[in-house]
Design a protein around this motif. Structure first.
Motif, PDB file in Angstrom:
ATOM      1  N   GLY A   1       8.349  16.150  -7.934  1.00  0.00           N
ATOM      2  CA  GLY A   1       8.445  14.710  -7.673  1.00  0.00           C
ATOM      3  C   GLY A   1       7.127  14.138  -7.187  1.00  0.00           C
ATOM      4  N   ILE A   2       6.422  14.874  -6.335  1.00  0.00           N
ATOM      5  CA  ILE A   2       5.113  14.439  -5.842  1.00  0.00           C
ATOM      6  C   ILE A   2       4.126  14.376  -7.003  1.00  0.00           C
ATOM      7  CG2 ILE A   2       3.137  15.109  -4.400  1.00  0.00           C
ATOM      8  CD1 ILE A   2       5.458  13.886  -2.804  1.00  0.00           C
ATOM      9  N   LYS A   3       4.169  15.381  -7.874  1.00  0.00           N
ATOM     10  CA  LYS A   3       3.272  15.388  -9.037  1.00  0.00           C
ATOM     11  C   LYS A   3       3.534  14.172  -9.918  1.00  0.00           C
ATOM     12  CE  LYS A   3       1.768  18.195 -12.929  1.00  0.00           C
ATOM     13  NZ  LYS A   3       1.935  19.450 -13.671  1.00  0.00           N
ATOM     14  N   GLU A   4       4.796  13.859 -10.153  1.00  0.00           N
ATOM     15  CA  GLU A   4       5.144  12.693 -10.962  1.00  0.00           C
ATOM     16  C   GLU A   4       4.672  11.403 -10.293  1.00  0.00           C
ATOM     17  OE1 GLU A   4       9.100  10.391 -12.643  1.00  0.00           O
ATOM     18  OE2 GLU A   4       9.236  12.535 -12.201  1.00  0.00           O
ATOM     19  N   ALA A   5       4.869  11.297  -8.979  1.00  0.00           N
ATOM     20  CA  ALA A   5       4.433  10.101  -8.250  1.00  0.00           C
ATOM     21  C   ALA A   5       2.915   9.948  -8.316  1.00  0.00           C
ATOM     22  CB  ALA A   5       4.900  10.166  -6.795  1.00  0.00           C
ATOM     23  N   ASN A   6       2.195  11.064  -8.206  1.00  0.00           N
ATOM     24  CA  ASN A   6       0.727  11.007  -8.279  1.00  0.00           C
ATOM     25  C   ASN A   6       0.233  10.629  -9.665  1.00  0.00           C
ATOM     26  OD1 ASN A   6      -0.095  11.566  -5.636  1.00  0.00           O
ATOM     27  ND2 ASN A   6       0.300  13.743  -5.931  1.00  0.00           N
TER      28      ASN A   6
ATOM     29  N   SER B   1       0.857  -1.171   0.000  1.00  0.00           N
ATOM     30  CA  SER B   1       0.000   0.000   0.000  1.00  0.00           C
ATOM     31  C   SER B   1       0.898   1.227   0.000  1.00  0.00           C
ATOM     32  CB  SER B   1      -0.891  -0.005   1.236  1.00  0.00           C
ATOM     33  OG  SER B   1      -1.724   1.113   1.245  1.00  0.00           O
ATOM     34  N   LYS B   2       0.439   2.299  -0.656  1.00  0.00           N
ATOM     35  CA  LYS B   2       1.227   3.530  -0.672  1.00  0.00           C
ATOM     36  C   LYS B   2       0.330   4.691  -0.299  1.00  0.00           C
ATOM     37  CE  LYS B   2       0.465   5.026  -5.341  1.00  0.00           C
ATOM     38  NZ  LYS B   2       0.214   4.483  -6.546  1.00  0.00           N
ATOM     39  N   PHE B   3       0.968   5.704   0.257  1.00  0.00           N
ATOM     40  CA  PHE B   3       0.275   6.955   0.543  1.00  0.00           C
ATOM     41  C   PHE B   3       1.201   8.077   0.123  1.00  0.00           C
ATOM     42  CE2 PHE B   3      -0.523  10.544   3.449  1.00  0.00           C
ATOM     43  CZ  PHE B   3      -1.786  10.870   2.975  1.00  0.00           C
ATOM     44  N   ILE B   4       0.703   8.955  -0.738  1.00  0.00           N
ATOM     45  CA  ILE B   4       1.497  10.075  -1.226  1.00  0.00           C
ATOM     46  C   ILE B   4       0.898  11.349  -0.652  1.00  0.00           C
ATOM     47  CG2 ILE B   4       2.331  11.311  -3.253  1.00  0.00           C
ATOM     48  CD1 ILE B   4       1.848   8.695  -4.856  1.00  0.00           C
ATOM     49  N   SER B   5       1.670  12.018   0.213  1.00  0.00           N
ATOM     50  CA  SER B   5       1.213  13.297   0.768  1.00  0.00           C
ATOM     51  C   SER B   5       1.723  14.417  -0.134  1.00  0.00           C
ATOM     52  CB  SER B   5       1.728  13.472   2.198  1.00  0.00           C
ATOM     53  OG  SER B   5       3.110  13.789   2.190  1.00  0.00           O
ATOM     54  N   SER B   6       1.630  15.634   0.318  1.00  0.00           N
ATOM     55  CA  SER B   6       2.117  16.755  -0.488  1.00  0.00           C
ATOM     56  C   SER B   6       3.636  16.885  -0.425  1.00  0.00           C
ATOM     57  CB  SER B   6       1.465  18.058  -0.039  1.00  0.00           C
ATOM     58  OG  SER B   6       1.806  18.319   1.306  1.00  0.00           O
ATOM     59  N   THR B   7       4.296  16.135   0.463  1.00  0.00           N
ATOM     60  CA  THR B   7       5.746  16.258   0.604  1.00  0.00           C
ATOM     61  C   THR B   7       6.497  14.933   0.734  1.00  0.00           C
ATOM     62  OG1 THR B   7       5.540  16.438   3.007  1.00  0.00           O
ATOM     63  CG2 THR B   7       5.582  18.507   1.746  1.00  0.00           C
TER      64      THR B   7
END
Length: 178
Positions: free
Chosen positions: A76-81, A44-50
């Protein structure tokens, strides 16, 4: 436990013989390697804003491994999302989507800001309750039950994030799901 926040984490994917069930994910943390077979673990993954947090849960044993990134740039967060290996095309008219899934997507897009805000807040409260239950079960030695509540909390956090991200009205109000 590694207490060096600057240590690089590298990941390798090893293909087994034949089906995915023999495949293994190798996480290299400094000089230590962790091997997680895909058939025996849930991810499971969770991507926050940072930051990105990944949980690896053993299906039939007593552990959950958590990996947290350091601070990641907004790019980097945008790419991960934008990366989702399980979905090939965002077109909801794709024949792989059932009629019910298409209806759900259209409904999520149509919700107003207040409804999404209340729903996301409610999901976060449920995730916090699952985390509390996990801690309680862990204290009394119920490791498998604690792992199940940890997995539920991670799934709820991801659901809240995706719900907010899927609604233009929510995003237009400047809310970012963390």
């Amino acid at each position: 436990m590694d207490n060096n926040p600057g240590r690089a984490i590298n990941v390798e994917y090893l293909e087994g013989d034949g089906a995915v069930e023999g495949d293994t994910l190798i996480v290299k943390l400094g000089e230590t390697d962790f091997a997680f077979s895909l058939k025996d673990h849930s991810f499971s993954k969770f991507i926050s804003s940072t930051q990105i947090t990944v949980a690896v849960m053993a299906n039939d044993t007593d552990y959950t491994a958590w990996f947290n990134s350091s601070v990641i740039t907004p790019e980097g967060i945008k790419e991960a999302n934008n990366y989702d290996a399980t979905v090939g095309d965002n077109d909801i008219s794709d024949p792989d989507f059932t009629v019910e899934e298409q209806e759900l997507i259209y409904f999520l897009r149509s919700l107003d800001f207040d409804t999404v805000l209340d729903t996301v807040s409610g999901i976060h409260r449920e995730a916090d309750q699952s985390k509390s239950k996990a801690a309680m079960h862990l204290r009394v030695g119920r490791i498998q039950t604690a792992n199940a509540f940890d997995k539920q909390a991670a799934n709820l956090e991801q659901l809240a994030y995706l719900l907010g991200k899927a609604n233009k009205d929510y995003i237009a109000h400047g809310y970012q799901v963390e």
